[in-house]
Write a protein that holds these residues in place. Structure first.
Motif, PDB file in Angstrom:
ATOM      1  N   VAL A   1      11.522  97.981  96.750  1.00 15.60           N
ATOM      2  CA  VAL A   1      10.715  97.740  95.566  1.00 15.60           C
ATOM      3  C   VAL A   1      11.790  97.475  94.298  1.00 15.60           C
ATOM      4  CG1 VAL A   1       9.493  98.601  93.833  1.00 15.60           C
ATOM      5  CG2 VAL A   1       8.545  98.890  95.911  1.00 15.60           C
TER       6      VAL A   1
ATOM      7  N   GLY B   1      11.513  93.568  93.580  1.00 10.58           N
ATOM      8  CA  GLY B   1      10.938  93.871  92.349  1.00 10.58           C
ATOM      9  C   GLY B   1      11.617  93.354  91.073  1.00 10.58           C
TER      10      GLY B   1
ATOM     11  N   LEU C   1       5.437  99.518  98.805  1.00 13.60           N
ATOM     12  CA  LEU C   1       5.772  98.080  98.554  1.00 13.60           C
ATOM     13  C   LEU C   1       4.746  97.248  97.843  1.00 13.60           C
ATOM     14  CD1 LEU C   1       7.799  96.531 101.634  1.00 13.60           C
ATOM     15  CD2 LEU C   1       8.811  96.785  99.217  1.00 13.60           C
TER      16      LEU C   1
ATOM     17  N   GLY D   1       4.337  99.059  94.188  1.00 13.46           N
ATOM     18  CA  GLY D   1       5.581  98.657  93.539  1.00 13.46           C
ATOM     19  C   GLY D   1       5.570  97.285  93.020  1.00 13.46           C
ATOM     20  N   ILE D   2       5.480  96.330  93.828  1.00  7.04           N
ATOM     21  CA  ILE D   2       5.826  94.850  93.474  1.00  7.04           C
ATOM     22  C   ILE D   2       4.690  94.410  92.469  1.00  7.04           C
ATOM     23  CG2 ILE D   2       5.815  92.626  94.566  1.00  7.04           C
ATOM     24  CD1 ILE D   2       7.081  93.739  96.959  1.00  7.04           C
TER      25      ILE D   2
END
Length: 810
Positions: free
Chosen positions: A729, A733, A787, A790-791
């Motif tokens: 992430v 991210g 993931l 978080g993304i």
């Protein structure tokens, strides 16, 4: 001018040719590897790191797994005993004919039980049971009574000894204690049979017959798996036609490996197909150009095929977990081409492919650096599967990055005929409003509010480090294994002791000490017996002690012993021969090699590891296993304490060891994440100055915090894979804020197009990695879910990283 154009054309074709050669080389290597023995690895132990401090203990885990891995067990059950036996014979014949097994045993070959007694007969004067040892040590017990009990006892064991060779029955008693039949199985009509239920209730009673088979190769080879599955499927199908009342349960590593391989292949196909279709539709909707779609997938395909080739070249094998993860890498690899296409479609002047590549290079370079940081941490973790995943991802995204900067400019040479201007303008207006709401001076307020809201969730965080987060066994196979275990009474345990010593004798003596301590455990701490090589071969010291006891109590007065035997009715030559055998046996002792040479010892040879040699620079000496029959949470602490109190004895519990390692690395991963945040922050500050770097890193830092908070509020325990996903992430991210900030700094960029590209990149990544959240494997499910969350938060907060007054959002 013309010469420059010709030189440029030659350079273009040279670059295309170089990429073509690379693609062909990687593709041919992959095709060659898959054309031969399958490079796919389904061995679950291969996923796990070496967890034992003692390298011999780690070797014992692998040896035991190998010795049990080629065994396949089928249980044929019916309420009609005759049907069960006939069906077992038919199934055994069918499996033998199939050629899928090295050997199949339904009917047992004739076996002379006297061969077991024959091994021990020369050493009988050093073999006493604890009961006989205690009896002989008691001065109040006479030899006359022991002899009378032997002569007039109507009950004899299956391993009976002749009176002439064993007048007092001490050898017979010792043979009766051999752990040859530690199960519910008995031999009927040449078959291994177990009866369950009440015989008076026809519907409640059942008969089960065991069919054993060994594999011709590794249980983890796809060819072996297919042959075994086909043979068993055909055999059981024919069986049901002949005996509809018969059921067949099966267990063995080959079935678990095949189930894992099939499930992983289904997930690869599902994730790959859905990702490709979803990404294709998104890119077509945004770019309205099949040509750009083709070039985007070309870049991604190059990344995937090169990642496959390099991973197999480095590791030799490709684990299915890596393959499933690789299918989800499509969403990240396509991000680089998307950013290039955004610059291409957003250009307002004549298109120059190389200038476009130079324009997007800084953003892609920073994005690649942050992603590589996350994957590099995965490569550092000593989990073989995670190292493979990291290698696959690093090679894949580096190849995709390179193809965008050097290959796509040679293909995308003509200016776009049309541009989705309406979409870009709408995206620009959305970005302007959203940046006004959360960016600039309001960024601090937004960050403070999110932290206040997240704090209670952090306080509720829990953890779960169970190994089963990594391994998901097929429920149907687990149920069948349970049925086989209940019928046979044999429980395969992965918990055992490893006993080491400089010599075989030292190992046997320590194993006997360990056995005595296990026998002393009672109640909830008891183990209900144990298996050890000392059950078959006592130490030379124990044999010498037993012989010494016999010398004191039995053979001290040969004349008195002869009279006792004569009064009992033994002929003079029998007594004389027995006394001579005692004298002749002086100085001899049964050894490990004698036992190993006996054919009937084969099912128990895994208990003796033998000479383990030098491992990791340490002298290995000799080693053996001691396997308790029952290990529970109530007695495990006592077993560990016993092992700690004995020299060179280790209690091995692979599942618990891995779980403890999971916990240790989960704790460490918090430090890794903090260190990675510092590195990413430093990189961004170096690129965008102190204040700009902090603003650019803030969205992904908040995304990590919000993700942790959501897990706390939801009551979902964290594991190592959640933390490792947070690393990615951070790496992935951070790209979205970087793309926006770089776009805001390019004088000819359209921020509406840049924001469209960021949203499209996030959508493709969410689509790919988010599908991991639907995986049947808990580890991948934790990974994918973390993931995705978080993304999603990272891209929503990405405008915080833009300058307070961006150059143009229109």
């Amino acid at each position: 001018m013309e010469r420059l154009q010709q030189r440029g054309a030659r350079k273009t074709w040279a670059i295309r040719a170089a990429w073509l050669v690379l693609a062909l080389a990687a593709s041919c290597y992959c095709a060659w590897r898959f054309a031969g023995p399958s490079p796919l690895q389904t061995d679950l132990l291969a996923l796990l790191p070496a967890t034992e401090v003692d390298p011999v203990a780690e070797q014992a885990v692998n040896t035991l797994a190998a010795s049990l891995g080629d065994r396949t067990v089928l249980l044929v059950t019916s309420h009609d005993a005759a049907h069960a036996k006939a069906a077992a014979r038919q199934l055994g014949a069918s499996l033998t004919t199939s050629g899928a097994f090295r050997s199949v045993t339904a009917e047992l070959p004739p076996f002379d039980l006297s061969s077991i007694a024959a091994l021990y007969l020369p050493y009988r004067f050093g073999l006493l049971t604890p009961t006989d040892r205690a009896t002989l040590a008691d001065p109040g017990v006479s030899l006359h009574d022991a002899l009378a009990a032997r002569l007039y006892n109507p009950l004899r064991s299956g391993l009976a000894t002749p009176l002439a060779d064993d007048p007092f029955g001490w050898l017979e008693h010792w043979l009766a204690r051999l752990p040859l039949a530690t199960s519910n199985l008995g031999i009927e009509d040449g078959l291994l049979v177990a009866h369950r239920g009440t015989a008076t209730l026809v519907t409640g009673a059942s008969t089960s017959v065991l069919v054993l088979a060994t594999l011709p190769g590794s249980a983890y080879e796809a060819k072996t798996q297919r042959a075994v599955l086909d043979a068993v499927a055909h055999g059981t199908a024919v069986l049901r036609q002949t005996f509809p009342d018969v059921t067949v349960a099966r267990t063995g590593a080959v079935f678990y490996a095949e189930a894992a391989r099939s499930a992983s292949e289904r997930e690869v196909h599902l994730i790959g197909a859905v990702s490709v279709c979803g990404i294709a539709l998104l890119m077509l909707w945004v770019f309205r150009s099949p040509r750009l779609l083709l070039f985007g997938f070309l870049s991604t395909a190059l990344g995937v095929v090169c990642a496959l080739a390099v991973t197999m070249l480095v590791f030799g094998k490709l684990h299915l977990l890596t393959l499933v993860f690789g299918a989800s890498l499509i969403g990240e690899a396509v991000d680089y081409s998307i950013q290039y296409f955004v610059v291409y479609l957003g250009t307002r002047r004549n298109w120059d492919a190389r200038r476009g590549a130079r324009a997007v290079r800084p953003a892609l370079g920073v994005a690649l650096s942050t992603s590589l940081l996350g994957y590099a941490i995965l490569a550092w973790v000593p989990f073989p599967a995670l190292k493979q995943i990291a290698c696959f991802a690093i090679v894949g995204i580096c190849t995709a990055f390179a193809s965008v900067l050097w290959l796509l400019p040679t293909l995308l040479t003509t200016a776009p005929k049309r541009s989705p201007r309406a979409l870009f303008n709408a995206a620009a207006r959305l970005l302007a409003r959203w940046h006004a709401a959360i960016g600039g001076r309001r960024a601090g307020v937004v960050a403070a509010l999110l932290l206040v809201a997240a704090a209670p969730g952090w306080m509720r965080l829990t953890s779960d480090d169970d190994i089963h987060l990594l391994i998901q066994r097929d429920p149907a196979l687990v149920a069948q294994e349970r049925e086989v275990r209940e019928a046979t009474g044999v429980d395969s345990t992965a918990q055992f002791f490893v006993v080491r010593g400089a010599t075989p004798e030292a190992v046997l003596e320590r194993a006997e000490m360990l056995g005595a301590k296990l026998d002393a455990l009672h109640g909830p701490q008891g183990v209900d017996g144990w298996q050890s090589v000392t059950s078959f071969v006592p130490s030379a010291k124990q044999q010498a002690d037993d012989r010494r006891l016999l010398a004191q109590r039995v053979f001290a007065d040969p004349a008195k012993l002869g009279t006792l035997l004569d009064d009992a009715g033994f002929r003079d030559e029998v007594a004389t021969t027995w006394l001579a055998a005692y004298t002749k046996s002086a100085g001899t002792a049964l050894g490990i090699d004698n036992w190993l040479a006996a054919p009937w010892s084969r099912p128990f040879r895994h208990l003796w590891l033998g000479n383990v040699g030098e491992i990791d620079g340490r002298a290995g000496g000799y080693a053996a296993l001691v396997m308790p029959r029952r290990v529970t949470t109530a007695n495990e602490a006592a077993l560990i304490a016993i092992a700690s109190a004995l020299p060179q004895v280790v209690f091995v519990d692979k599942a618990a060891s891995v779980s403890r390692l999971f916990g240790a690395y989960r704790v460490d991963s918090g430090l890794w994440l903090a260190g990675a945040l510092v590195l990413v922050l430093g990189l961004l500050m170096w690129r965008y100055t102190l204040r700009g770097g902090l603003a650019t890193a803030l969205p992904v830092m908040l995304a990590v915090g919000v993700t942790l908070s959501v897990f706390g509020y939801a009551g979902v325990p964290l594991n190592l894979f959640n933390w490792l996903a947070l690393m990615l992430v951070l790496g992935v991210g951070a790209n979205y804020a970087v793309f926006l900030r770089e776009g805001a700094g390019r004088p000819d960029a359209d921020l509406g197009a840049v924001w469209t590209g960021v949203l499209l990149s996030a959508a493709t990544t969410l689509l790919s990695f988010g599908l991991l959240g639907l995986s049947a494997m808990p580890a991948l499910r934790s990974f994918g879910g973390t993931l995705a969350l978080g993304i999603a938060v990272s891209v929503l907060l990405a405008p915080i990283g833009m300058p307070a007054s961006p150059r143009r959002i229109a």
